[in-house]
Design a protein around this motif. Structure first.
Motif, mmCIF file in Angstrom:
data_model
loop_
_atom_site.group_PDB
_atom_site.id
_atom_site.type_symbol
_atom_site.label_atom_id
_atom_site.label_comp_id
_atom_site.label_asym_id
_atom_site.label_seq_id
_atom_site.Cartn_x
_atom_site.Cartn_y
_atom_site.Cartn_z
ATOM 1 N N HIS A 1 0.850 -1.193 0.000
ATOM 2 C CA HIS A 1 0.000 0.000 0.000
ATOM 3 C C HIS A 1 0.887 1.244 0.000
ATOM 4 O O HIS A 1 1.651 1.473 0.938
ATOM 5 N N ASP B 1 0.988 5.246 -0.007
ATOM 6 C CA ASP B 1 0.184 6.431 0.292
ATOM 7 C C ASP B 1 0.786 7.651 -0.395
ATOM 8 O O ASP B 1 1.857 8.129 -0.012
ATOM 9 N N HIS C 1 -2.762 4.480 -3.020
ATOM 10 C CA HIS C 1 -3.848 5.243 -2.394
ATOM 11 C C HIS C 1 -3.546 6.718 -2.613
ATOM 12 O O HIS C 1 -2.666 7.281 -1.963
ATOM 13 N N MET D 1 -4.100 10.341 -2.163
ATOM 14 C CA MET D 1 -4.734 11.396 -1.365
ATOM 15 C C MET D 1 -4.288 12.718 -1.961
ATOM 16 O O MET D 1 -3.451 13.440 -1.398
ATOM 17 N N PRO E 1 -7.595 10.934 6.661
ATOM 18 C CA PRO E 1 -6.378 10.672 5.895
ATOM 19 C C PRO E 1 -5.307 11.741 6.123
ATOM 20 O O PRO E 1 -5.619 12.892 6.406
ATOM 21 N N GLY E 2 -4.063 11.326 6.024
ATOM 22 C CA GLY E 2 -2.944 12.275 6.121
ATOM 23 C C GLY E 2 -1.749 11.751 6.892
ATOM 24 O O GLY E 2 -0.624 12.113 6.588
ATOM 25 N N GLY F 1 -0.334 5.941 12.080
ATOM 26 C CA GLY F 1 -0.261 5.865 13.534
ATOM 27 C C GLY F 1 -1.397 6.524 14.280
ATOM 28 O O GLY F 1 -1.293 6.778 15.475
ATOM 29 N N ASP G 1 -8.669 1.244 5.969
ATOM 30 C CA ASP G 1 -7.342 1.852 6.065
ATOM 31 C C ASP G 1 -7.354 2.882 7.191
ATOM 32 O O ASP G 1 -8.145 3.839 7.162
ATOM 33 N N GLY H 1 -5.431 2.844 11.375
ATOM 34 C CA GLY H 1 -5.541 2.311 12.727
ATOM 35 C C GLY H 1 -5.887 0.825 12.795
ATOM 36 O O GLY H 1 -6.378 0.359 13.827
ATOM 37 N N GLY I 1 -0.213 -0.021 8.623
ATOM 38 C CA GLY I 1 1.116 0.567 8.515
ATOM 39 C C GLY I 1 1.901 0.410 9.793
ATOM 40 O O GLY I 1 2.815 -0.412 9.896
ATOM 41 N N SER I 2 1.523 1.200 10.813
ATOM 42 C CA SER I 2 2.294 1.166 12.069
ATOM 43 C C SER I 2 2.228 -0.211 12.724
ATOM 44 O O SER I 2 3.215 -0.659 13.331
HETATM 45 O O1 LIG Z 1 -3.824 6.322 4.212
HETATM 46 C C1 LIG Z 1 -3.210 6.362 5.254
HETATM 47 C C2 LIG Z 1 -3.194 7.622 6.054
HETATM 48 O O2 LIG Z 1 -3.888 8.597 5.409
HETATM 49 C C3 LIG Z 1 -2.411 5.162 5.705
HETATM 50 O O3 LIG Z 1 -2.548 4.123 4.753
HETATM 51 C C4 LIG Z 1 -2.806 4.647 7.057
HETATM 52 O O4 LIG Z 1 -2.900 5.618 8.018
HETATM 53 C C5 LIG Z 1 -1.904 3.501 7.490
HETATM 54 O O5 LIG Z 1 -1.237 3.743 8.666
HETATM 55 P P1 LIG Z 1 -1.681 3.152 10.096
HETATM 56 O O6 LIG Z 1 -1.985 1.678 9.908
HETATM 57 O O7 LIG Z 1 -0.500 3.404 10.940
HETATM 58 O O8 LIG Z 1 -2.916 3.900 10.500
#
Ligand SMILES: O=C(CO)[C@H](O)[C@H](O)COP(=O)(O)O
Ligand SMILES: [Fe+2]
Length: 220
Positions: free
Chosen positions: A31, A33, A64, A66, A139-140, A143, A173, A175, A195-196
């Motif tokens: 993925h 971003d 993705h 944005m 989005p942005g 974590g 997508d 958290g 992600g995190s």
């Molecule tokens: O699109 C996103 C933020 O805009 C990321 O894909 C998303 O936040 C992934 O990170 P985490 O899993 O840490 O939330």
């Protein structure tokens, strides 16, 4: 297709993305971003990085976007090597035309919704799409804390997809972690961005497998 995991590289080492992709061999997708500091208050990577990553990894890329003006930019991400391109409906001028263009170029067409954007006005567009992305954070940034308030929309989106008998992937997508993935899977999501949770783990690939197993067990 079943449950799929698409780790977000937003929490990976941007100086070594090829190697980071290699640390998550079990991932179904990468993925990526893309942020332009207009649609969201952050700036990440664009076409040259996606093109380079496509050469460095054989895992398909799920981009993705944005960004403002996806009508202009999204098709170039297919040319750069993305297997799936998601634009935000809040930013697109002509989402049907754009989805058709992405498909014609050979990619899967995804449409993203911010947390406060409802799905219902877009019911008639569903056959034009291969994936819906329901954001579970604003989005942005990576974590952030998962927004439970989005779960009913995931359920309603799954019901609409099933009502139309469509083979449309439902991505969540923001958290997504071992604490939240079960709730998303129960609500009907089948593609999970994390992600995190993945890159913050001691063993990112083991986390990918753990997330998948947990979602499979909880799936409706
Ligand atoms: O699109 C996103 C933020 O805009 C990321 O894909 C998303 O936040 C992934 O990170 P985490 O899993 O840490 O939330
Ligand atoms: Fe994302």
């Amino acid at each position: 297709m079943g449950i799929q995991i698409s780790p977000s590289l937003l929490s990976a080492d941007f100086a070594d993305l090829g190697a980071e992709a290699g640390r998550i061999a079990s991932a179904d997708w990468l993925h990526v971003d893309v942020m332009d500091n207009h649609f969201v208050p952050n700036l990440t990577v664009g076409l040259p990085v996606v093109e380079a990553l496509g050469k460095a990894s054989s895992t398909p890329m799920d981009c993705h976007l944005m960004i403002e003006d996806p009508d202009r930019w999204a098709p170039a991400y297919v040319e750069a090597g993305a297997g799936s391109v998601t634009f935000h409906v809040e930013a697109a001028t002509a989402p049907v035309r754009l989805a058709r263009e992405l498909r014609a170029k050979g990619a899967r067409a995804g449409m993203g919704l911010r947390p406060a954007t409802p799905i219902e006005p877009y019911e008639d567009l569903l056959p034009e799409l291969d994936m819906l992305l329901v954001m579970t954070v604003e989005p942005g940034f990576g974590g952030q804390k998962f927004l439970d308030v989005c779960l009913p929309k995931i359920r309603r989106t799954r019901d609409l997809i099933d009502k139309h008998g469509l083979d449309l992937w439902l991505q969540v997508d923001g958290g997504v972690s071992m604490e939240t993935i079960e709730r998303c899977a129960e609500a009907g999501a089948d593609m999970f961005v994390a992600g995190s949770a993945v890159f913050g783990a001691d063993d990112p690939d083991a986390m990918v497998r753990q997330l998948r197993a947990t979602a499979e067990a909880a799936a409706r």
